[in-house]
Write an enzyme that holds these catalytic residues in place. Sequence first.
Site, PDB file in Angstrom:
ATOM      1  N   ASP A  58       0.843  -1.193   0.000  1.00 37.74           N
ATOM      2  CA  ASP A  58       0.000   0.000   0.000  1.00 37.74           C
ATOM      3  C   ASP A  58       0.881   1.247   0.000  1.00 37.74           C
ATOM      4  OD1 ASP A  58      -2.499  -1.141  -0.079  1.00 37.74           O
ATOM      5  OD2 ASP A  58      -2.760  -1.186   2.092  1.00 37.74           O
ATOM      6  N   ARG A  63      -1.898  -1.300  -8.370  1.00 37.65           N
ATOM      7  CA  ARG A  63      -3.238  -0.792  -8.072  1.00 37.65           C
ATOM      8  C   ARG A  63      -3.184   0.723  -8.220  1.00 37.65           C
ATOM      9  NH1 ARG A  63      -4.242  -1.117  -2.243  1.00 37.65           N
ATOM     10  NH2 ARG A  63      -4.438  -3.368  -2.534  1.00 37.65           N
TER      11      ARG A  63
END
Length: 305
Positions: free
Chosen positions: A132, A182
């Site tokens: 992330d 992502r």
Amino acid sequence: MQAITKNFFLFLSNNKTLDRLAKRYGSRFGVDKLVGGETFSQAVPVIKQLNDEGLVVTVDHLGEFVDSESEARERADEAVETIQTIADHNLRCEMSVKLTSLGLDINRDLVIENMERILEKALELGITLQLDMEDSSRCQDTIDIFKELKAKYPNVGLVIQSYLYRSDKDLDELDKYNPYLRLVKGAYKEPGVVAFQDKDMVDKNLKQLVKKHMLNGNYTALGSHDHEIIDFTKELAKEHGISKDRFEFQMLYGMRNKLQHDLAKEGYTVRVYMPYGMEWYGYYMRRLAERPANIAFAIKGIFSR
């Protein structure tokens, strides 16, 4: 008004006193609608249900900014255990991790050591991990660590945020790694010197990043609940003959459930980002900041008791 609301909830996300209170009364604020459970064992049946409905999952053990070496190692131990549990239950599930929870702010060698231990287990069991992205001050370190890990572990991916000016250049530099990315708008409060402040510019940049990454032939995950950007991605794939197994849509657990199922029925891969753990408060406040409609969860929880 939307900007004021966003800033207000981002401010609350860093309030330690409210964090302590929230942990006592979390269920009153609809937290169970956005978080899979306080432990991974509580999240397992929820993941199984989503898998049965045709959705895949990525899990995130909430908690960041760890400042103790022992705690960072404990978080790595927990990640390894979670990966084993994913495999034991045959879950269609990846894992997302924040490097600050594994020692990024303490020592680079520590976070690398922890990540390698996690990735070794994940590689052994055929599970993908995604790093992330956190705030802009940690962006370069996160990208550098990704590059180092990617050289040894093909099962690691990364998140890139479209509200940062630098992201287009980052995509160019990352292309040689054939990365699984992502692509998201971004959820942290960032100054104008590093990030777009206008929503339209953030959206436009996200579309540009999606187009570049997909046309480069790299596997792409669009992390968005925005109909316009989702439709843009679908049309882009059709126009260029990009098969549905080369990209996916990712959405947060508890948000746009009907849209998630509709896309899955159309044959697209839809991955639900499911957080779990005790440290849910900051995450929850950022979700309220992102989408004011989520405030309805909290209001309903308060007045239904």
